[in-house]
Scaffold this motif. Structure first.
Motif, PDB file in Angstrom:
ATOM      1  N   LEU A  42       0.874  -1.108   0.016  1.00  0.00           N
ATOM      2  CA  LEU A  42       0.006   0.050  -0.089  1.00  0.00           C
ATOM      3  C   LEU A  42       0.709   1.358  -0.094  1.00  0.00           C
ATOM      4  O   LEU A  42       2.107   1.295   0.434  1.00  0.00           O
ATOM      5  CB  LEU A  42      -0.799  -0.069   1.312  1.00  0.00           C
ATOM      6  N   LEU A  43       0.288   2.406  -0.411  1.00  0.00           N
ATOM      7  CA  LEU A  43       0.969   3.506  -0.381  1.00  0.00           C
ATOM      8  C   LEU A  43       1.204   3.919   1.124  1.00  0.00           C
ATOM      9  O   LEU A  43       0.184   3.777   2.023  1.00  0.00           O
ATOM     10  CB  LEU A  43       0.135   4.814  -1.174  1.00  0.00           C
ATOM     11  N   ARG A  44       2.098   4.771   1.458  1.00  0.00           N
ATOM     12  CA  ARG A  44       2.489   4.963   2.868  1.00  0.00           C
ATOM     13  C   ARG A  44       1.502   5.641   3.540  1.00  0.00           C
ATOM     14  O   ARG A  44       0.550   6.681   2.789  1.00  0.00           O
ATOM     15  CB  ARG A  44       3.675   5.809   2.947  1.00  0.00           C
ATOM     16  N   GLY A  45       0.821   5.542   4.547  1.00  0.00           N
ATOM     17  CA  GLY A  45      -0.306   6.126   5.459  1.00  0.00           C
ATOM     18  C   GLY A  45      -1.718   5.592   4.933  1.00  0.00           C
ATOM     19  O   GLY A  45      -2.577   6.134   5.530  1.00  0.00           O
ATOM     20  N   LEU A  70      -9.141  -5.673  -0.202  1.00  0.00           N
ATOM     21  CA  LEU A  70      -8.365  -6.000   0.681  1.00  0.00           C
ATOM     22  C   LEU A  70      -6.849  -6.009   0.600  1.00  0.00           C
ATOM     23  O   LEU A  70      -6.506  -6.012  -0.350  1.00  0.00           O
ATOM     24  CB  LEU A  70      -8.620  -7.481   1.303  1.00  0.00           C
ATOM     25  N   ALA A  71      -6.233  -5.653   1.890  1.00  0.00           N
ATOM     26  CA  ALA A  71      -4.748  -5.535   1.605  1.00  0.00           C
ATOM     27  C   ALA A  71      -4.463  -6.741   2.170  1.00  0.00           C
ATOM     28  O   ALA A  71      -3.066  -7.032   1.936  1.00  0.00           O
ATOM     29  CB  ALA A  71      -4.288  -4.476   2.592  1.00  0.00           C
ATOM     30  N   ALA A  72      -4.894  -7.580   3.041  1.00  0.00           N
ATOM     31  CA  ALA A  72      -4.525  -8.886   3.239  1.00  0.00           C
ATOM     32  C   ALA A  72      -5.684  -9.708   3.835  1.00  0.00           C
ATOM     33  O   ALA A  72      -6.935  -9.153   3.978  1.00  0.00           O
ATOM     34  CB  ALA A  72      -3.549  -8.912   4.522  1.00  0.00           C
ATOM     35  N   ALA A  88      -2.163 -11.828  13.395  1.00  0.00           N
ATOM     36  CA  ALA A  88      -1.237 -10.726  13.818  1.00  0.00           C
ATOM     37  C   ALA A  88      -0.323 -10.531  12.843  1.00  0.00           C
ATOM     38  O   ALA A  88       0.349  -9.451  12.451  1.00  0.00           O
ATOM     39  CB  ALA A  88      -0.779 -11.061  15.116  1.00  0.00           C
ATOM     40  N   ALA A  89       0.304 -11.608  12.277  1.00  0.00           N
ATOM     41  CA  ALA A  89       1.220 -11.647  11.222  1.00  0.00           C
ATOM     42  C   ALA A  89       0.743 -10.840   9.921  1.00  0.00           C
ATOM     43  O   ALA A  89       1.301  -9.882   9.406  1.00  0.00           O
ATOM     44  CB  ALA A  89       1.690 -12.932  10.694  1.00  0.00           C
ATOM     45  N   ALA A  90      -0.681 -11.019   9.618  1.00  0.00           N
ATOM     46  CA  ALA A  90      -1.169 -10.401   8.556  1.00  0.00           C
ATOM     47  C   ALA A  90      -1.329  -8.819   8.818  1.00  0.00           C
ATOM     48  O   ALA A  90      -0.924  -8.110   7.713  1.00  0.00           O
ATOM     49  CB  ALA A  90      -2.648 -11.054   8.014  1.00  0.00           C
ATOM     50  N   TYR A  91      -1.853  -8.523   9.911  1.00  0.00           N
ATOM     51  CA  TYR A  91      -1.891  -7.236  10.356  1.00  0.00           C
ATOM     52  C   TYR A  91      -0.395  -6.597  10.005  1.00  0.00           C
ATOM     53  O   TYR A  91      -0.527  -5.391   9.412  1.00  0.00           O
ATOM     54  CB  TYR A  91      -2.361  -6.907  11.766  1.00  0.00           C
ATOM     55  N   GLN A  92       0.690  -7.013  10.635  1.00  0.00           N
ATOM     56  CA  GLN A  92       1.763  -6.482  10.501  1.00  0.00           C
ATOM     57  C   GLN A  92       2.249  -6.212   9.100  1.00  0.00           C
ATOM     58  O   GLN A  92       2.760  -5.097   8.627  1.00  0.00           O
ATOM     59  CB  GLN A  92       2.805  -7.030  11.649  1.00  0.00           C
ATOM     60  N   ALA A  93       2.230  -7.414   8.391  1.00  0.00           N
ATOM     61  CA  ALA A  93       2.692  -7.368   7.136  1.00  0.00           C
ATOM     62  C   ALA A  93       1.786  -6.166   6.238  1.00  0.00           C
ATOM     63  O   ALA A  93       2.384  -5.542   5.263  1.00  0.00           O
ATOM     64  CB  ALA A  93       2.532  -8.625   6.330  1.00  0.00           C
ATOM     65  N   ALA A  94       0.466  -6.099   6.421  1.00  0.00           N
ATOM     66  CA  ALA A  94      -0.403  -5.167   5.749  1.00  0.00           C
ATOM     67  C   ALA A  94      -0.059  -3.729   6.088  1.00  0.00           C
ATOM     68  O   ALA A  94      -0.476  -2.841   5.216  1.00  0.00           O
ATOM     69  CB  ALA A  94      -1.819  -5.759   5.510  1.00  0.00           C
ATOM     70  N   ASP A  95      -0.062  -3.490   7.389  1.00  0.00           N
ATOM     71  CA  ASP A  95      -0.100  -2.032   7.929  1.00  0.00           C
ATOM     72  C   ASP A  95       1.209  -1.048   7.005  1.00  0.00           C
ATOM     73  O   ASP A  95       2.271  -1.505   6.900  1.00  0.00           O
ATOM     74  CB  ASP A  95       0.532  -2.333   9.096  1.00  0.00           C
ATOM     75  N   ALA A  96       0.526  -0.163   6.469  1.00  0.00           N
ATOM     76  CA  ALA A  96       1.240   0.726   5.840  1.00  0.00           C
ATOM     77  C   ALA A  96       1.466   2.043   6.651  1.00  0.00           C
ATOM     78  O   ALA A  96       1.738   3.256   6.252  1.00  0.00           O
ATOM     79  CB  ALA A  96       0.763   1.053   4.469  1.00  0.00           C
ATOM     80  N   GLY A  97       0.882   2.072   7.937  1.00  0.00           N
ATOM     81  CA  GLY A  97       1.172   3.429   8.804  1.00  0.00           C
ATOM     82  C   GLY A  97      -0.162   3.895   8.910  1.00  0.00           C
ATOM     83  O   GLY A  97      -0.155   5.241   9.824  1.00  0.00           O
ATOM     84  N   GLY A 166      -8.164   7.564   0.318  1.00  0.00           N
ATOM     85  CA  GLY A 166      -7.342   8.073   1.208  1.00  0.00           C
ATOM     86  C   GLY A 166      -8.060   8.231   2.388  1.00  0.00           C
ATOM     87  O   GLY A 166      -7.400   9.095   3.335  1.00  0.00           O
ATOM     88  N   ASP A 167      -9.066   7.636   2.736  1.00  0.00           N
ATOM     89  CA  ASP A 167      -9.882   7.941   4.194  1.00  0.00           C
ATOM     90  C   ASP A 167      -9.089   7.431   5.301  1.00  0.00           C
ATOM     91  O   ASP A 167      -8.240   6.420   4.867  1.00  0.00           O
ATOM     92  CB  ASP A 167     -11.131   7.477   4.159  1.00  0.00           C
ATOM     93  N   ASP A 168      -9.014   8.314   6.386  1.00  0.00           N
ATOM     94  CA  ASP A 168      -8.429   7.668   7.386  1.00  0.00           C
ATOM     95  C   ASP A 168      -8.951   6.549   8.101  1.00  0.00           C
ATOM     96  O   ASP A 168      -9.953   6.318   7.800  1.00  0.00           O
ATOM     97  CB  ASP A 168      -8.101   8.771   8.467  1.00  0.00           C
TER      98      ASP A 168
END
Length: 329
Positions: A42-45, A70-72, A88-97, A166-168
């Motif tokens: 994903l793009l950062r943020g 979906l991101a993951a 938890a591993a999927a959360y961490q791998a998909a997170d872009a901040g 781009g929604d938060d």
């Protein structure tokens, strides 16, 4: 039981390996622990929308990983929740901040394991949205309250589009909850699924019977009745859905007719045609449609009807571009 499998215990893993090879431009398959991410980060943020659950419902959820959705996705064993370490591993791998939005079908194991996974990811901002669109039951052995079924796909599409624009995290969660509140589903089985680990049908039906109100894990339904043809079944399902939504004349909806895994597309269009006519007779406009086998129950023969009440924003998010193995426009 005859299925195109090797060892039953390897069925999910081997299927994932094949899925990843077939769609390597879209996804990356991780096996230890098992989860699926987009091929391109994903793009950062950007908010990462993540979902998952027991396998056997393909293309939900792995087939919905990709741009605009979906991101993951986290697949458990057949009809079994994924474990907290997988999630938890999927959360961490998909997170872009931008944080993680978890879309969770309302089954006890899924809810508990997704919540536990969030606790394992210290410092990661995780929001959880439950989907409980099945009007057939209030309680079952699998869940407290209504089950999450085919409407999950619609919530994932809307949330994924909101994240892509781009929604938060708070805004993506809000629109996902609004979509979940606007969608209802109900299904029927003409034949129960055969789970590989047991080798037998989840419940028995004669050739003259159907099971109304089934779940996607082979759970029996609300009641059993004689088979009287497609129109009568369609009316029973649609009446339950629209009564619960309290649809009024002049409203616009998305109509989704979903196959349970062993139902020909030609039969799904028979159901769709009757459902659309019934809605038109009530003054309800079908503004968007989806027909196909997207939220399955292995090889169950049957179908479900899902209706989502639309507004301008939900329609726009549904129409937004998507590029996954299962949905593309």
């Amino acid at each position: 039981m005859k299925k195109l499998l090797n060892a039953v215990d390897d069925a999910v893993r081997e299927s994932l390996v094949g899925f990843g090879a077939a769609h390597e431009e879209l996804v990356r398959v991780h096996l230890d622990p098992m989860y699926v991410t987009r091929a391109q980060p994903l793009l950062r943020g950007t908010v990462a929308v993540v979902s998952g659950g027991g396998s056997g419902h393909e293309p939900l959820h792995t087939g919905l990983v990709g741009e605009g959705m979906l991101a993951a996705a986290v697949p458990g064993e057949m009809f079994t929740s994924p474990t907290p370490d997988q999630i938890a591993a999927a959360y961490q791998a998909a997170d872009a901040g931008g944080g993680v939005l978890a879309i969770v079908k309302n089954y006890t194991g899924d809810v508990l394991n997704f919540e536990t996974a969030a606790e394992l990811t210290d410092g990661l901002d995780v929001e959880q949205v439950l989907v409980n669109d099945d009007v057939a039951v209030e309680d079952s052995l699998f869940t407290a309250g209504r089950r999450g079924v085919a409407g999950t796909l619609l919530v994932e599409k809307v949330a994924g589009a909101a994240a892509e624009r781009g929604d938060d995290l708070a805004a993506v969660a809000e629109v996902a909850r609004r979509a979940a509140g606007a969608v209802r589903s109900m299904g029927v089985a003409l034949r129960a699924p055969v789970v590989p680990h047991t080798g037998r049908a989840s419940f028995d039906l004669t050739d003259e019977e159907v099971e109304i109100g089934i779940g996607i894990h082979g759970e029996p339904g609300r009641h059993r009745e004689p088979f009287t043809g497609a129109d009568a079944i369609t009316a029973a399902l649609l009446d339950a859905v629209t009564d619960d939504l309290r649809l009024a004349s002049g409203e616009s909806v998305l109509l989704f007719v979903n196959g349970m895994g062993a139902t020909p597309l030609s039969e799904l269009y028979v159901v769709y045609g009757r459902a659309r006519t019934m809605l038109a007779e009530r003054g309800v406009q079908v503004a968007r449609s989806l027909v196909g086998s997207y939220v399955t129950s292995l090889d169950m023969q049957g179908a479900s009807i899902t209706v989502m009440r639309l507004d301008e924003e939900l329609t726009s998010l549904w129409d937004a571009p998507v590029h996954t193995a299962a949905l593309r426009w």
